[in-house]
Motif scaffolding. Sequence first.
Motif, PDB file in Angstrom:
ATOM      1  N   MET A  64       0.838  -1.204   0.000  1.00  0.00           N
ATOM      2  CA  MET A  64       0.000   0.000   0.000  1.00  0.00           C
ATOM      3  C   MET A  64       0.872   1.253   0.000  1.00  0.00           C
ATOM      4  SD  MET A  64      -2.778   1.338   2.847  1.00  0.00           S
ATOM      5  CE  MET A  64      -1.495   1.665   4.060  1.00  0.00           C
ATOM      6  N   ASN A  65       0.585   2.167  -0.887  1.00  0.00           N
ATOM      7  CA  ASN A  65       1.250   3.462  -0.920  1.00  0.00           C
ATOM      8  C   ASN A  65       0.319   4.476  -0.264  1.00  0.00           C
ATOM      9  OD1 ASN A  65       2.431   5.914  -1.488  1.00  0.00           O
ATOM     10  ND2 ASN A  65       2.876   5.432  -3.625  1.00  0.00           N
ATOM     11  N   VAL A  66       0.757   5.047   0.865  1.00  0.00           N
ATOM     12  CA  VAL A  66      -0.137   5.938   1.609  1.00  0.00           C
ATOM     13  C   VAL A  66      -0.466   7.193   0.819  1.00  0.00           C
ATOM     14  CG1 VAL A  66       0.605   5.106   3.871  1.00  0.00           C
ATOM     15  CG2 VAL A  66       1.801   7.042   2.818  1.00  0.00           C
ATOM     16  N   HIS A  67       0.349   7.509  -0.190  1.00  0.00           N
ATOM     17  CA  HIS A  67       0.087   8.687  -1.007  1.00  0.00           C
ATOM     18  C   HIS A  67      -0.883   8.413  -2.153  1.00  0.00           C
ATOM     19  CE1 HIS A  67       3.643  10.446   0.992  1.00  0.00           C
ATOM     20  NE2 HIS A  67       3.141  11.614   0.624  1.00  0.00           N
ATOM     21  N   ASP A  68      -1.380   7.192  -2.282  1.00  0.00           N
ATOM     22  CA  ASP A  68      -2.307   6.889  -3.371  1.00  0.00           C
ATOM     23  C   ASP A  68      -3.560   7.759  -3.256  1.00  0.00           C
ATOM     24  OD1 ASP A  68      -0.705   4.976  -4.503  1.00  0.00           O
ATOM     25  OD2 ASP A  68      -1.733   3.264  -3.586  1.00  0.00           O
ATOM     26  N   PHE A  69      -4.055   8.196  -4.398  1.00  0.00           N
ATOM     27  CA  PHE A  69      -5.273   9.002  -4.415  1.00  0.00           C
ATOM     28  C   PHE A  69      -6.030   8.723  -5.705  1.00  0.00           C
ATOM     29  CE2 PHE A  69      -1.926  11.657  -6.321  1.00  0.00           C
ATOM     30  CZ  PHE A  69      -2.517  12.009  -7.533  1.00  0.00           C
ATOM     31  N   HIS A  70      -7.267   9.172  -5.728  1.00  0.00           N
ATOM     32  CA  HIS A  70      -8.075   9.123  -6.939  1.00  0.00           C
ATOM     33  C   HIS A  70      -8.658  10.512  -7.178  1.00  0.00           C
ATOM     34  CE1 HIS A  70     -10.929   8.324  -3.639  1.00  0.00           C
ATOM     35  NE2 HIS A  70     -11.823   8.936  -4.410  1.00  0.00           N
ATOM     36  N   ILE A  71      -9.082  10.754  -8.421  1.00  0.00           N
ATOM     37  CA  ILE A  71      -9.640  12.053  -8.782  1.00  0.00           C
ATOM     38  C   ILE A  71     -11.156  12.016  -8.643  1.00  0.00           C
ATOM     39  CG2 ILE A  71      -9.858  13.799 -10.590  1.00  0.00           C
ATOM     40  CD1 ILE A  71      -7.026  13.473  -9.605  1.00  0.00           C
ATOM     41  N   ASP A  72     -11.691  12.939  -7.864  1.00  0.00           N
ATOM     42  CA  ASP A  72     -13.146  13.059  -7.785  1.00  0.00           C
ATOM     43  C   ASP A  72     -13.654  13.579  -9.130  1.00  0.00           C
ATOM     44  OD1 ASP A  72     -15.719  14.602  -7.381  1.00  0.00           O
ATOM     45  OD2 ASP A  72     -15.498  13.743  -5.380  1.00  0.00           O
ATOM     46  N   PRO A  73     -14.548  12.843  -9.801  1.00  0.00           N
ATOM     47  CA  PRO A  73     -14.958  13.253 -11.148  1.00  0.00           C
ATOM     48  C   PRO A  73     -15.783  14.529 -11.186  1.00  0.00           C
ATOM     49  CG  PRO A  73     -16.271  11.391 -10.396  1.00  0.00           C
ATOM     50  CD  PRO A  73     -15.177  11.585  -9.385  1.00  0.00           C
TER      51      PRO A  73
END
Length: 370
Positions: A1-10
């Motif tokens: 797991m990369n704690v910096h992972d993110f997704h873009i809110d559409p």
Amino acid sequence: MNVHDFHIDPETLHETPDHPAELATWLDEQRPDDHHSWSAVGLAARLLRRLDQAEDAANRALALRPTTAARLRRAHVLQWQGRFPEANAEFEACLADAGDLLDYAHQHAGKCHYDQGRWDLALEHFHKALRLRTTPDLVASTELAIDAADACLTAATTATELHRLVPAVHRASGPRVVARITDRPPHLGLLADLASLLVTGPVPRETARNLHRYTADIDTHHTQLAEAGWLTSTPDEVTATPRCLPVLHLVNEVHAEVATTFWPTPIPIPIQVDHPMAKATTGPSPAAHLFDQLRALRHHRADAHAHAWSAEGLTAQEMQDLPADTPTRIRIEATTNRLASRPYRPLTRESRTNLITALRTLADKSTEPT
């Protein structure tokens, strides 16, 4: 797991951390001492919306290595803080000296304009970024941004047409209703706005209030109508009395007549809107159905606007008094269009363009000869 992972809110186009708790723990453990570590701390703090901490980290990283990438990261923090003039200036400076990062500069400058509700400028930057990108993930990110900005622009442009068309039917209907009515209630305009809902049964009190949220004494008006025998009113709902129903039917009949004279060839509206007014029925004719659809879209937008200003802690009166050029007003208007864009998002961009074109063909006065 990369704690910096993110997704873009559409919808917002903001990054949202996938592991916020773990990221917060990581951030609290950091003791940055170089450009790279300050940059990582700044990113984590921004993702967690610790924006003062993010600004400090971005400034420290920039001081240690004044690169375009560091300036872009700092501008991104300014954007999220709502310091738009500073952010705009920083992005423009980065664009002039971006080099290999030109696509990133355009992408993030576009997002800054997106946060300000400047949809046309956002689209201009996003399209420039797209022409520079070849990596599938980056292309997909920019295509998402283009679609989001286009949907918001559709909502904003459609609003202009809705504000032109719906009140025009009400204005033309008013004198006709007054001329034909025999038993006139107080607050006739209020009842006229509710007519297509009240004829089918009780209306939730919240819905009735929301349709007139800028009328400070709306509850008093409901009480007066109830005392005069036109409505029955409870804390939860309002209902038309037998005395009121003929007036409501007359209003709906006139609205349908006017809509038909305005729009003898109605256009299709290829969307469904999640709003109580979507259940309203003015009449069986195609023009009356179009009128109902336009009103539902207009009230959906009004609810989006109310959600936006209430989220800023404002009352209806405070919103009406708010100057147009304040950061708060800019955020409210941008949020309104983002929320109002939801019914248009399932459409293709071509379908959105066709809808706007069709709305612009609709008249706001009678096409019958006088």
